[in-house]
Design a protein around this motif. Sequence first.
Motif, PDB file in Angstrom:
ATOM      1  N   GLY A 587       0.799  -1.219   0.000  1.00 26.86           N
ATOM      2  CA  GLY A 587       0.000   0.000   0.000  1.00 26.86           C
ATOM      3  C   GLY A 587       0.828   1.263   0.000  1.00 26.86           C
ATOM      4  O   GLY A 587       0.376   2.315  -0.440  1.00 26.86           O
ATOM      5  N   ARG A 741      -1.811   3.051  -5.237  1.00 27.51           N
ATOM      6  CA  ARG A 741      -1.911   1.655  -4.777  1.00 27.51           C
ATOM      7  C   ARG A 741      -3.319   1.379  -4.255  1.00 27.51           C
ATOM      8  O   ARG A 741      -3.505   0.537  -3.389  1.00 27.51           O
ATOM      9  CB  ARG A 741      -0.889   1.395  -3.670  1.00 27.51           C
ATOM     10  CG  ARG A 741       0.564   1.703  -4.066  1.00 27.51           C
ATOM     11  CD  ARG A 741       1.116   0.640  -4.982  1.00 27.51           C
ATOM     12  NE  ARG A 741       2.496   0.891  -5.337  1.00 27.51           N
ATOM     13  CZ  ARG A 741       3.551   0.403  -4.710  1.00 27.51           C
ATOM     14  NH1 ARG A 741       3.364  -0.362  -3.650  1.00 27.51           N
ATOM     15  NH2 ARG A 741       4.765   0.656  -5.114  1.00 27.51           N
ATOM     16  N   ASP A 745      -4.986  -1.409  -1.549  1.00 26.62           N
ATOM     17  CA  ASP A 745      -5.620  -1.017  -0.288  1.00 26.62           C
ATOM     18  C   ASP A 745      -7.012  -1.625  -0.159  1.00 26.62           C
ATOM     19  O   ASP A 745      -7.404  -2.105   0.910  1.00 26.62           O
ATOM     20  CB  ASP A 745      -5.715   0.510  -0.206  1.00 26.62           C
ATOM     21  CG  ASP A 745      -4.363   1.153   0.076  1.00 26.62           C
ATOM     22  OD1 ASP A 745      -3.439   0.425   0.483  1.00 26.62           O
ATOM     23  OD2 ASP A 745      -4.234   2.376  -0.113  1.00 26.62           O
TER      24      ASP A 745
END
Length: 778
Positions: A587, A741, A745
Amino acid sequence: MNTNSNAGPEFHITINNNEAGTTRQTQLAREQRYVAGLYERLDLLRARTRKQLDGVLAQGGGGTHQNRSERDSFAGMYSERLARLWAVENGLCFGRLDLTGEKPLYIGRLGLSDDEQTRLLIDWRAPVAQPFYRATPAEPMGVTRRRHLQTRGRRVIGVDDDLFDLDRLSDDDRATLNGEAALLASLGEKRTGRMRDIVATIQAEQDRVIRSDLNGVLVVQGGPGTGKTVVALHRAAYLLYTHRERLARRGVLIVGPNLTFLRYIEQVLPSLGETDVLLSTVGELYPGVTATAREPEDVAAVKGGARMAQVIARAVQDRQRMPRRPIDIDLGRYTLRLDQRVCETARGRALRSRRPHNQARAVFVRQVLGALAKQAAKALGRGMLDESDLADLREELRTEPAVKSALNRLWPYLTPQQLLLGLYGSRERMEYAGLGAAERDLLFRAPRPGRDQWTEADVPLLDEAAELLGDIDPLVLRAAATQAEEELAAARRAEEAQRDSELTYAREVLELTGMSDILDAERFAARHRDDEIHLTTAERAAADRTWAYGHIIVDEAQELSAMAWRMLMRHSPNRSMTIVGDIAQTGSAAGATSWKQVLDPYAAGRWRVETLSVNYRTPVELMAVAADVLTLIGPSLRAPESVRETGTRPWSRRIADLGELGPIVAGEVVEGGRLVVIVPAGRAAELGEAVTSAVPGAVAAQGADALEAPVAVLTVAEAKGLEFDAVIVAEPGEILAESGRGAGDLYVALTRATQRLGVVHTGPLPEILSRCEPVAVS
């Protein structure tokens, strides 16, 4: 740990395999008698160890330094042993192996023997216990029956058997034959807010990872729910058991993603009998610095980039300044001139010494003072001086305020904190260090008073700076300490008040560690005051920035930046590490895109990958939704295979505004379990207020509050590595769009639940979540 003693009464536990009785209750009663005998042995060993500890502590604080050192060593050893004996109270024995032609072996949290060294209980980490985890009908490893014992306190409440020799299957055996019942029962239990050990239900692929060789770097790659974290913790316990002499000296470090995660896992190792392992985040690895401040993701990404190593090196170089014009040093009777040629010569000598900045300063200063002394001799009309006279003159000049001021401007003593704050506070210095205009704008900040100025991304940079700067000359530190003598005297006058404070602290420490009924707080505090306390390996390591660990375990390792890896590798010169993570769940913008990218610069040819492929946490229905999101991260990626179904499909609900979120959450609260609402980072405060105002007992915070509350509101980063009975993901579209990202997530958010999953949204539901069953607003 094999706990034996040669003193005390004779003690035996026996079991008669021909004992009459075929019913389940009869077998329960038989196992109960054996387990009760094990607890009797445990109680006896606790009593003996406590008596030994009391005997050592009763000797007081007198004697020679060697006597005190030996006494503290014994006290530490007995205290640690006693802590281990108390740590295994729950679930002492959880299994039994029936082997062909041999007596049954009972498997538990530690090894127990009687006074004649007859084995009563096998430590789960011992090689002989491997078949308990690895035996299968196809490869029984000499096992005819594997029995799982379910206990509550000291009472056996259930037995479940796996029978591997089918020719021996009888009606008696069928009474307890349940296959994977122990594993499935543990998966169905409600979450408690703390990770539990899986020592009784370790599966074969997990056991292979746990018992893998100590040397080299082991990467444990696994998707959500595969048990990466708990496998890593059991590996730490296994390695300490198998290689205790080697690891006890250097210790084991476990690095987690955040403090909430560390609180979540902190009970696992003590429950396995290991009480001296250092748990830390990256932000806690620099002694004396508390990294609590937060910063934007793009700022952290710049700080985490590998190029920052060169930036820090240039920043150090920048503080070794050469004068553009000659510096005149007025000493009253005469004036000395320090020109660029003298400084360049001195700097060349200092750099060729290959010492860190603060140690190389001594070389620079010696050269400059030598040149100034010759000037001074000429100005004083002394002519040619011998080396002894020049040395005296150099020392005179060294103490002159004007000379000291000039030297400090040219080559100052620096702490890592001073270097970094000076860099962040000057666009000119950042430009010299090689940062571009956009990067300078991101990193620039005025110095902030107080202790909250450091972020987690700063800590690897501080460590890098410490490597390049080195320690400050002890003579300089002593001089600074002399200036504080008056303050020290005032502190001594307040000694009585301090003793009261120490006593309070001692009581808190003993209560926290569960030793309050073993050690006297007054004596404990006195040992601290007299510097006689026996520090554990973990305590000594935590206070030493340069400590080299015997083994390092890194969880959620995909999130670490390149600079964080540089720092960790300095702590592991032998490259003995266990790295746990999932590249698909990265993440952080500064995180890893492949294990090769992370490890080849440090351990090329010395790292290996083990993959966990079975999802024990996330039900099939929930994992199907998450698997769709996984295709956004990489079309070739495959989700781990879930082992169970719940019959409950994930749901989605569209609402007019987020004010409706609170009542929805209230309706999903799990009685006796845990529910988390995972929210976009940019909406955390707003949505946290919406939930906490509508749901009694709900919290919107990290740490113990989030773990212990029935309902918590967390961002994806805060929830990473944790698990809950039920999860509600709020505004999944915003989580997707919040960063580059975003798909990773959302994948993380969807895989935190063990039972139920819901999605709440105000805008259109992302198409990738179409498997969620729409629920109309009632």
